[in-house]
Enzyme design. Structure first.
Site, short mmCIF file in Angstrom:
data_model
loop_
_atom_site.label_atom_id
_atom_site.label_comp_id
_atom_site.label_asym_id
_atom_site.label_seq_id
_atom_site.Cartn_x
_atom_site.Cartn_y
_atom_site.Cartn_z
N ASP A 1 0.85 -1.20 0.00
CA ASP A 1 0.00 0.00 0.00
C ASP A 1 0.88 1.24 0.00
O ASP A 1 1.73 1.41 0.86
CB ASP A 1 -0.89 -0.03 1.26
CG ASP A 1 -1.96 1.05 1.24
OD1 ASP A 1 -3.10 0.76 1.62
OD2 ASP A 1 -1.66 2.21 0.85
N ASP B 1 -3.80 2.36 -5.34
CA ASP B 1 -2.49 2.31 -4.66
C ASP B 1 -2.26 1.07 -3.80
O ASP B 1 -1.36 1.06 -2.99
CB ASP B 1 -2.29 3.59 -3.84
CG ASP B 1 -2.87 3.50 -2.45
OD1 ASP B 1 -3.91 2.84 -2.29
OD2 ASP B 1 -2.26 4.06 -1.53
N GLU B 2 -3.07 0.05 -3.99
CA GLU B 2 -2.90 -1.17 -3.18
C GLU B 2 -2.86 -2.40 -4.07
O GLU B 2 -3.56 -2.46 -5.07
CB GLU B 2 -4.15 -1.41 -2.32
CG GLU B 2 -4.29 -0.61 -1.11
CD GLU B 2 -5.63 -0.93 -0.46
OE1 GLU B 2 -5.94 -2.12 -0.24
OE2 GLU B 2 -6.38 0.02 -0.21
#
Ligand code: TTP
Ligand code: MG
Length: 363
Positions: free
Chosen positions: A9, A107-108
């Site tokens: 993350d 974003d993960e």
């Protein structure tokens, strides 16, 4: 041996990209979001640097409040095209390491590395390599959790943010979770926590003491799900949502054929909500919305509308479906079934558009 899964993350993603491109922002409270208009602005914070978080500011804090909490912060508008490009590069780095890859949001990502390492020590090295490669290539940091299940990996990546790696081996699961607040379990949020707080359960350790049958007796399905998570037995696979799937749909047959518009409307709202839960979970966008309607005597119609640009918008879909429904609403026949289908699916646009739209459309 069990499985080894990483959850990666990015740290304060949008803010990190802005600070990378504007070095004068580094080390300062930096807020990416709506225009604060000296405290009179509407809309929200998309994200902010860790320096800004010390003032009590977070994603979704109203921008007017953020301005009050930290008027000297640097406020910038989001640049989604730029974040999208960085996201793509980051994900390309991650998926080089294993094909068991699943991106979530911009974003993960999860990465199953069971096959490419023989123990958690190796796994930590892989995590370090990924982290270094992302930093070298993109100039931003991430945090990584490494654990035997996806949920535990996610809890771990959050444990030592920013720029941390947290490894939780099977024998350490309980001691790792014990003292955490139950809201650290993804799915137990601000609203649902009171169900458990009321029963005196605040820490995950309070759950750990309860055997499975008692968990089910107390909390039903959620009890089983929580028990599996805290015992490392929640074995969801790491996999991309299969876009080969052509559509997502739901329909509902009425208990009795009906012409009650209120009931029809709430049923449309309900099924639309359920579909969108899935849509958001898998970050799917769609261009085509289809209404299905079946009357008494099994006479069935469908009506569709397609947009040029894929969307992920519950409200807009409901509006379109109701618009399509108008054609049938004045008929005399009673309705037996209604359904909504979303097709022309796309998973490429990975942004939390809902939130972005929130402040980009605010007057
Ligand atoms: P997150 O990973 O939730 O947050 P983050 O990366 O900014 O911070 P953290 O270090 O805690 O991981 O979300 C990723 C990006 O998604 C974030 O940079 C901005 C965007 N976003 C929104 O636009 N609105 C929101 O409500 C949230 C939660 C995120
Ligand atoms: Mg993040």
């Amino acid at each position: 041996m069990g499985r080894i899964i990483l959850h990666i993350d990015m740290d304060c993603f949008f803010a990190a990209v802005e600070a990378r491109d504007n070095p004068e922002y580094k080390g300062k409270p930096l807020i990416v979001g709506a225009d604060p208009k000296e405290g009179k602005g509407r809309g929200v914070v998309a994200t902010c640097s860790y320096e800004a978080r010390r003032f009590g500011i977070n994603s979704a804090t109203p921008i007017s409040q953020a301005y009050k909490l930290c008027p000297h912060a640097i406020f910038v508008r989001p640049n989604s095209a730029k974040y999208g490009a960085v996201s793509k590069k980051v994900m390309n780095i991650i998926k080089k390491y294993s094909k068991n890859f699943q991106q979530v949001g911009s974003d993960e990502a999860y990465l199953e590395i069971t096959d490419i390492c023989s123990n958690f020590e190796d796994a930590k090295k892989i995590a370090e390599n990924i982290k270094n490669e992302i930093y070298r290539s993109e100039g931003i940091t991430c945090s990584i959790g490494c654990a035997p299940t996806k949920t535990l990996a996610k809890i771990s990546s959050d444990h030592n943010k920013p720029n941390g790696i947290t490894v939780v081996e099977p024998e350490n699961i309980k001691s790792f979770l014990e003292n955490m607040d139950i809201t650290r379990i993804p799915g137990i949020g601000k609203k649902t926590k009171s169900n458990y707080y009321n029963k005196g359960i605040k820490k995950i350790g309070d759950f750990i003491k309860i055997p499975l049958p008692k968990m089910i007796e107390l909390f039903g399905k959620s009890g089983k799900w929580i028990w599996e998570i805290i015992n490392g037995l929640n074995i969801r696979p790491v996999q991309e949502f299969r876009v080969e799937r052509k559509s997502i749909s739901r329909e509902r047959t009425f208990l009795e054929d009906t012409d009650d518009f209120k009931l029809i409307l709430t049923t449309f709202e309900e099924i639309n909500k359920k579909i969108h839960k899935k849509i958001i979970k898998h970050n799917i966008f769609y261009k085509t919305m289809t209404l299905k309607i079946r009357f008494q005597g099994f006479i069935t119609f469908t009506r569709s509308k397609s947009l040029f640009i894929p969307i992920q918008n519950e409200k807009k879909t409901l509006e379109i479906i109701l618009e399509l429904f108008k054609e049938f609403s004045k008929g005399k026949r009673k309705i037996r079934l209604i359904g909504i289908k979303l097709s022309n699916l796309d998973t490429k646009i990975k942004f939390k558009q809902r939130n972005l739209l929130n402040f980009l459309t605010v007057p």
